[in-house]
Design an enzyme around this catalytic site. Structure first.
Site, PDB file in Angstrom:
ATOM      1  N   GLU A 297       0.817  -1.220   0.000  1.00 48.65           N
ATOM      2  CA  GLU A 297       0.000   0.000   0.000  1.00 48.65           C
ATOM      3  C   GLU A 297       0.850   1.267   0.000  1.00 48.65           C
ATOM      4  O   GLU A 297       1.241   1.765   1.051  1.00 48.65           O
ATOM      5  CB  GLU A 297      -0.925   0.012   1.238  1.00 48.65           C
ATOM      6  CG  GLU A 297      -1.773   1.277   1.326  1.00 48.65           C
ATOM      7  CD  GLU A 297      -2.758   1.293   2.495  1.00 48.65           C
ATOM      8  OE1 GLU A 297      -3.590   2.219   2.527  1.00 48.65           O
ATOM      9  OE2 GLU A 297      -2.694   0.405   3.361  1.00 48.65           O
TER      10      GLU A 297
ATOM     11  N   LYS B 103      -2.369  -2.072  -3.253  1.00 44.07           N
ATOM     12  CA  LYS B 103      -3.440  -1.247  -2.651  1.00 44.07           C
ATOM     13  C   LYS B 103      -3.075   0.225  -2.831  1.00 44.07           C
ATOM     14  O   LYS B 103      -2.495   0.843  -1.948  1.00 44.07           O
ATOM     15  CB  LYS B 103      -3.603  -1.597  -1.167  1.00 44.07           C
ATOM     16  CG  LYS B 103      -4.687  -0.762  -0.476  1.00 44.07           C
ATOM     17  CD  LYS B 103      -4.978  -1.204   0.951  1.00 44.07           C
ATOM     18  CE  LYS B 103      -6.012  -0.269   1.579  1.00 44.07           C
ATOM     19  NZ  LYS B 103      -6.479  -0.720   2.905  1.00 44.07           N
TER      20      LYS B 103
END
Length: 359
Positions: free
Chosen positions: A182, A224
Site C-alpha cells: 500500500e 493497494k
C-alpha cells in the site's frame, strides 16, 4: 518460498481468492490511536473492550462474506476473541473470509525530510510474521504514506518507502503470507488531479522496481494504491469519469500485468464517491484490464455503521445492516452495477432497507 507448508502456488491462490467473485477487502486494521480518535469524535468510550465489541459487531455481520473476501486485522484484534471465546481470525475464517493482518508499526517523521513520513516496522518482522501465521493470518498489509506539497514528495522519501514496502513484501512471501502493498499518495492538500497522477505514477514505478529488486513474486501480491484524485481543498474537483480515466491510465503505465489484483484504498473519500468511482472504472475498462480492480476500504465501508452503533449494544443489528449495505454497494461497483439509487433505499432512521437472501 521459505515457509515449509506454503508453496508459490498457494500464495498465488490466496492472492487470486482475495480479488475473486467481485468481492473486496475490508480494512478493519485501524491502530489503537486512530480507532480511539474515531471513537472520541462520536463520544464512544476509548477502551480495549469497546474496540473489541466494535470489531465483533463487524465480523459477525450476516452475509458479509457475500461481498468481502478478506479482512485486515490489527495486532490487538487478532489477539482478542468474540463473546463466545472464538479468536477473531478463526471467527472470520469460519465465516468464509480470509484473515489478514496489518504489520507496519506506523508512519513516523522522516529524518532530514520536513513534512515527509517513513513507515517503520521491519525490525523483528520475520518473527512477527511467523507468529501471525500461527494465529491464522494468510495475508498482510503495510502502508507507506506520501504527502503532496510544496517541493514534496522528495526522491529520498519515495525511494525509502518503496524499499521498505519491497523488503516487507519479500518477508511476507517467505513466511507464506500474501503481501498487500500500500503506497498511499494522500488526498490532503490543494494539489490538482494532474499533480496527483504524476506523483502516483512516479511512486508506483519506484515501488515495482524495488519489488523486482527484492525478488517479490508479483503473482502472489496485491497492490493497494490510492485513486488518482484532486486534493481535498483543490478548487477544481474532476468528474467521476475524469478520475476513472486518470487512475486507469496511470495504473496501465505502471502496474505489471502479472499482479492479480488492485484493491483501492478509500483514503477519506465518502462511501458514495468511493463506490461511484470504482464503479465507473469497472463499467468503462473492466474488459480491457489485465488485473482485477477491487477495493480495500476502511472508513468508506465502516463509517455509517460506526455512527449508528455508537458503542450501544442495542444498535448492533442496525449498524450491521448499514455495514452490509456499504459492502454490497462496493461489490456492485466491481460489477459495474452500482447506482446512486442504491443509496436512496435508506429509511428515515438512516438504516438501509435491504432485501437480502435468507441465510
Amino acid at each position: 518460498m521459505g515457509h515449509p507448508h506454503v508453496t508459490a502456488q498457494d500464495l498465488i491462490g490466496t492472492a487470486r481468492a482475495l480479488v475473486a467473485d467481485d468481492k473486496g477487502l475490508l480494512a478493519m486494521d485501524e491502530s489503537t490511536p486512530t480507532c480511539n480518535r474515531r471513537f472520541a469524535a462520536l463520544g464512544i468510550p476509548q477502551t480495549e473492550e469497546t474496540r473489541r465489541a466494535y470489531r465483533e459487531m463487524i465480523v459477525t455481520t450476516l452475509g458479509l462474506e457475500e461481498c468481502i473476501s478478506g479482512a485486515i486485522l490489527y495486532d490487538e484484534t487478532i489477539r482478542q476473541q468474540t463473546n463466545d471465546g472464538t479468536p477473531f481470525a478463526k471467527a472470520i475464517a469460519r465465516a468464509g473470509i480470509i484473515p489478514g493482518i496489518k504489520v507496519d508499526t506506523g508512519a513516523k517523521d522522516m529524518a532530514g525530510h520536513p513534512g515527509e513520513k517513513i513507515t517503520e516496522g521491519l525490525d523483528g518482522l520475520r518473527e512477527r510474521l511467523e507468529e501471525y501465521t500461527r494465529m491464522g493470518a494468510r495475508f498482510a498489509k503495510w502502508r507507506a504514506v506520501i504527502t503532496l506539497g510544496a517541493g514534496i514528495p522528495s526522491r529520498g522519501c519515495i525511494e525509502a518507502n518503496a524499499q521498505a514496502l519491497a523488503r516487507y513484501a519479500a518477508l511476507c512471501q517467505e513466511a507464506g503470507l500474501v503481501p498487500v502493498v500500500e503506497p498511499e499518495v494522500l488526498m490532503d492538500g490543494e494539489h490538482t488531479l494532474e499533480q496527483c497522477r504524476q506523483v502516483t505514477e512516479d511512486v508506483l514505478r519506484t515501488v515495482f522496481a524495488q519489488l523486482c529488486a527484492q525478488r517479490v513474486m508479483l503473482e502472489g501480491m496485491i497492490l493497494k494504491p490510492n485513486m488518482v484524485l484532486p486534493g481535498l481543498t483543490c478548487p477544481q474537483q474532476e468528474t467521476v469519469d475524469e478520475v476513472a480515466d486518470a487512475t486507469v491510465k496511470c495504473l496501465l503505465r505502471t502496474v505489471p500485468a502479472a499482479v492479480p489484483g488492485i484493491a483501492f484504498l478509500s483514503g477519506g473519500q465518502s462511501g458514495e464517491l468511493a463506490s461511484a468511482r470504482l464503479n465507473t472504472m469497472n463499467v468503462r475498462f473492466k474488459s480491457r484490464l489485465p488485473w482485477a480492480v477491487a477495493f480495500s476500504f476502511a472508513r468508506a465501508i465502516q463509517q455509517p455503521a460506526l455512527e449508528i452503533w455508537h458503542g450501544e449494544k442495542a444498535h448492533v443489528s442496525a449498524a450491521q445492516r448499514a455495514l452490509y449495505h456499504r459492502a454490497a454497494c462496493n461489490r456492485a461497483a466491481r460489477r459495474g452495477e452500482y447506482a446512486a439509487t442504491m443509496e436512496s433505499n435508506i429509511g428515515v432512521t438512516g438504516i438501509p432497507q435491504l432485501t437480502r437472501p435468507a441465510a
